[in-house]
Write a protein that holds these residues in place. Structure first.
Motif, PDB file in Angstrom:
ATOM      1  N   LEU A  28     -45.918  54.334 -64.617  1.00  0.00           N
ATOM      2  CA  LEU A  28     -44.898  53.276 -64.566  1.00  0.00           C
ATOM      3  C   LEU A  28     -45.177  52.315 -63.410  1.00  0.00           C
ATOM      4  N   ARG A  29     -45.686  52.857 -62.317  1.00  0.00           N
ATOM      5  CA  ARG A  29     -46.041  51.989 -61.184  1.00  0.00           C
ATOM      6  C   ARG A  29     -47.047  50.921 -61.637  1.00  0.00           C
ATOM      7  N   HIS A  30     -48.094  51.354 -62.344  1.00  0.00           N
ATOM      8  CA  HIS A  30     -49.115  50.394 -62.784  1.00  0.00           C
ATOM      9  C   HIS A  30     -48.584  49.468 -63.880  1.00  0.00           C
ATOM     10  N   VAL A  31     -47.779  50.019 -64.777  1.00  0.00           N
ATOM     11  CA  VAL A  31     -47.225  49.209 -65.864  1.00  0.00           C
ATOM     12  C   VAL A  31     -46.390  48.071 -65.284  1.00  0.00           C
ATOM     13  N   LEU A  32     -45.534  48.384 -64.306  1.00  0.00           N
ATOM     14  CA  LEU A  32     -44.657  47.346 -63.743  1.00  0.00           C
ATOM     15  C   LEU A  32     -45.451  46.330 -62.932  1.00  0.00           C
ATOM     16  N   LYS A  33     -46.487  46.789 -62.235  1.00  0.00           N
ATOM     17  CA  LYS A  33     -47.338  45.829 -61.519  1.00  0.00           C
ATOM     18  C   LYS A  33     -47.998  44.873 -62.511  1.00  0.00           C
ATOM     19  N   ALA A  34     -48.421  45.405 -63.651  1.00  0.00           N
ATOM     20  CA  ALA A  34     -49.076  44.548 -64.655  1.00  0.00           C
ATOM     21  C   ALA A  34     -48.081  43.557 -65.263  1.00  0.00           C
ATOM     22  N   LEU A  35     -46.857  43.991 -65.532  1.00  0.00           N
ATOM     23  CA  LEU A  35     -45.899  43.129 -66.242  1.00  0.00           C
ATOM     24  C   LEU A  35     -45.144  42.196 -65.316  1.00  0.00           C
ATOM     25  N   ILE A 119     -40.885  43.492 -78.632  1.00  0.00           N
ATOM     26  CA  ILE A 119     -40.710  44.366 -77.461  1.00  0.00           C
ATOM     27  C   ILE A 119     -41.987  45.166 -77.228  1.00  0.00           C
ATOM     28  N   ILE A 120     -42.099  45.721 -76.020  1.00  0.00           N
ATOM     29  CA  ILE A 120     -43.182  46.674 -75.737  1.00  0.00           C
ATOM     30  C   ILE A 120     -42.530  48.056 -75.702  1.00  0.00           C
ATOM     31  N   TYR A 121     -43.025  48.967 -76.498  1.00  0.00           N
ATOM     32  CA  TYR A 121     -42.485  50.335 -76.506  1.00  0.00           C
ATOM     33  C   TYR A 121     -43.557  51.246 -75.910  1.00  0.00           C
ATOM     34  N   ALA A 190     -50.594  42.938 -74.164  1.00  0.00           N
ATOM     35  CA  ALA A 190     -49.357  43.180 -74.928  1.00  0.00           C
ATOM     36  C   ALA A 190     -48.288  42.154 -74.553  1.00  0.00           C
ATOM     37  N   GLN A 191     -48.218  41.851 -73.271  1.00  0.00           N
ATOM     38  CA  GLN A 191     -47.239  40.877 -72.773  1.00  0.00           C
ATOM     39  C   GLN A 191     -47.442  39.501 -73.423  1.00  0.00           C
ATOM     40  N   GLY A 192     -48.690  39.160 -73.685  1.00  0.00           N
ATOM     41  CA  GLY A 192     -48.999  37.819 -74.212  1.00  0.00           C
ATOM     42  C   GLY A 192     -48.880  37.718 -75.728  1.00  0.00           C
ATOM     43  N   ILE A 193     -48.698  38.839 -76.405  1.00  0.00           N
ATOM     44  CA  ILE A 193     -48.645  38.802 -77.873  1.00  0.00           C
ATOM     45  C   ILE A 193     -47.188  38.801 -78.317  1.00  0.00           C
ATOM     46  N   LYS A 194     -46.829  37.796 -79.130  1.00  0.00           N
ATOM     47  CA  LYS A 194     -45.397  37.583 -79.427  1.00  0.00           C
ATOM     48  C   LYS A 194     -45.060  37.802 -80.901  1.00  0.00           C
ATOM     49  N   ASP A 195     -46.019  38.348 -81.684  1.00  0.00           N
ATOM     50  CA  ASP A 195     -45.729  38.453 -83.115  1.00  0.00           C
ATOM     51  C   ASP A 195     -45.314  39.854 -83.546  1.00  0.00           C
ATOM     52  N   GLY A 196     -44.574  40.555 -82.700  1.00  0.00           N
ATOM     53  CA  GLY A 196     -44.043  41.850 -83.128  1.00  0.00           C
ATOM     54  C   GLY A 196     -44.047  42.887 -82.018  1.00  0.00           C
TER      55      GLY A 196
END
Ligand SMILES: Cc1ncc(C[n+]2csc(CCOP(=O)(O)OP(=O)(O)O)c2C)c(N)n1
Ligand code: SF4
Length: 298
Positions: A28-35, A119-121, A190-196
């Protein structure tokens, strides 16, 4: 991306309630830094609900919606739609355990994927219901000890990433805390993809649940990839590709024996030589399927 270029900002603060060596918290630490800061977490009941700390305080520097087990993907769907209507684009991320995903949350996840919510799941897979005392989930590996499989699990781990691929979501990917670069690249994409819906399945070592010393988390995470029992990959709009070190492991001789991964963990201490050989055969068969798929895609 070099480690030195990772954002310095921390979104998980000191004083959180995770066990030492918790793979989920490292992920989660790395995920939040990325997002980054424009991120809303939706978290069903799991270890991370406790790690965040009791209301009104929080060890996380981003907003968190704590939600009932079965509802996380539905709640995130509503949240992204509401933010959209308000003209406030943001990352809405479900962060759920394997129990909360592969068993209890799968209906809401399937619905959100089908509706195409942006969303990102992320399922952090520590391979059991850890928060309530290490009960088997649908993601517990074959033969693993848990408190509800005291002589070893007799069923096989559900392949939820493949279930998500069959929903035709734009991105399905796996991540592992030993490979932060791979986490960054996949989350940023994933953050940059908006089609689902973007589905990420994360390898999440758990010292008390897997019965190993907390200093070994990264070593075990790396061995999972090096032995081939955990494959790093991405399926981008239906196209499968291996990523990170998994790219070089199609040849069996390049993979370490799976025993090296299993022997470090007390949850596999009861395995006999023939059990280990069987697990090795299953891992090799999985890689043969990957080789076949890659050939078909050529
Ligand atoms: C409806 C409901 N049933 C049971 C619980 C108790 N409970 C809280 S956390 C948890 C385990 C969750 O397991 P998992 O999703 O794998 O996450 P982990 O604890 O491993 O992080 C359970 C059963 C609950 N909070 N709500
Ligand atoms: S029980 Fe496992 S997943 Fe839960 S906080 Fe501890 S190390 Fe992390």
């Amino acid at each position: 991306m070099s480690h030195r270029m990772f954002p310095k900002e921390e979104y998980i603060l000191k004083g959180h309630a995770a066990c030492p060596g918790c793979g989920a918290t490292l992920l989660l630490r790395h995920v939040l830094k990325a997002l980054g800061p424009n991120t809303y977490l939706v978290i069903p009941a799991c270890c991370t609900s406790v790690i965040a700390g009791p209301h009104p305080r929080s060890a996380f520097k981003v907003p968190v919606l704590h939600i009932a087990f079965a509802a996380s993907a539905a709640a995130a769907s509503g949240m992204i739609e509401a933010l959209d209507k308000l003209g406030k684009p943001a990352n809405v991320v479900v962060w759920a355990g394997d129990g909360g995903t592969v068993d209890i949350g799968i209906q809401a996840l399937s619905g959100a994927a089908e509706r195409g919510h942006n969303i990102i799941y992320i399922c952090y897979d520590n391979e059991a219901y850890m928060n309530t005392g290490i009960q088997k989930s649908g993601s517990t590996p074959y033969k693993a000890w848990t408190t509800t499989t005291p002589t070893g699990n007799v069923s096989f781990k559900k392949d939820v990433p493949s279930i998500m691929v069959s929903h035709r979501v734009p991105i399905v990917a796996t991540i592992n805390p030993a490979y932060p670069n791979d986490i960054y690249e996949k989350l940023r994409k994933a953050q940059g993809i908006k089609d689902g819906l973007k589905y990420i399945h994360a390898f999440s070592p758990c010292p008390p649940g897997w019965r190993y010393d907390s200093s070994l988390t990264v070593k075990i995470a790396r061995l999972a990839v090096e032995t081939g029992i955990w494959v790093l990959y991405e399926v981008d709009h239906g196209k499968f590709r291996l990523t990170g070190p998994s790219k070089n492991l199609l040849d069996k001789d390049k993979r370490k024996p799976v025993k090296e991964y299993l022997k470090l963990q007390g949850r596999f201490a009861h395995l006999r030589e023939e059990d280990i050989e069987e697990i090795q055969r299953l891992v090799d068969a999985q890689w043969e399927s990957i080789a076949k798929l890659l050939k078909e895609q050529e």
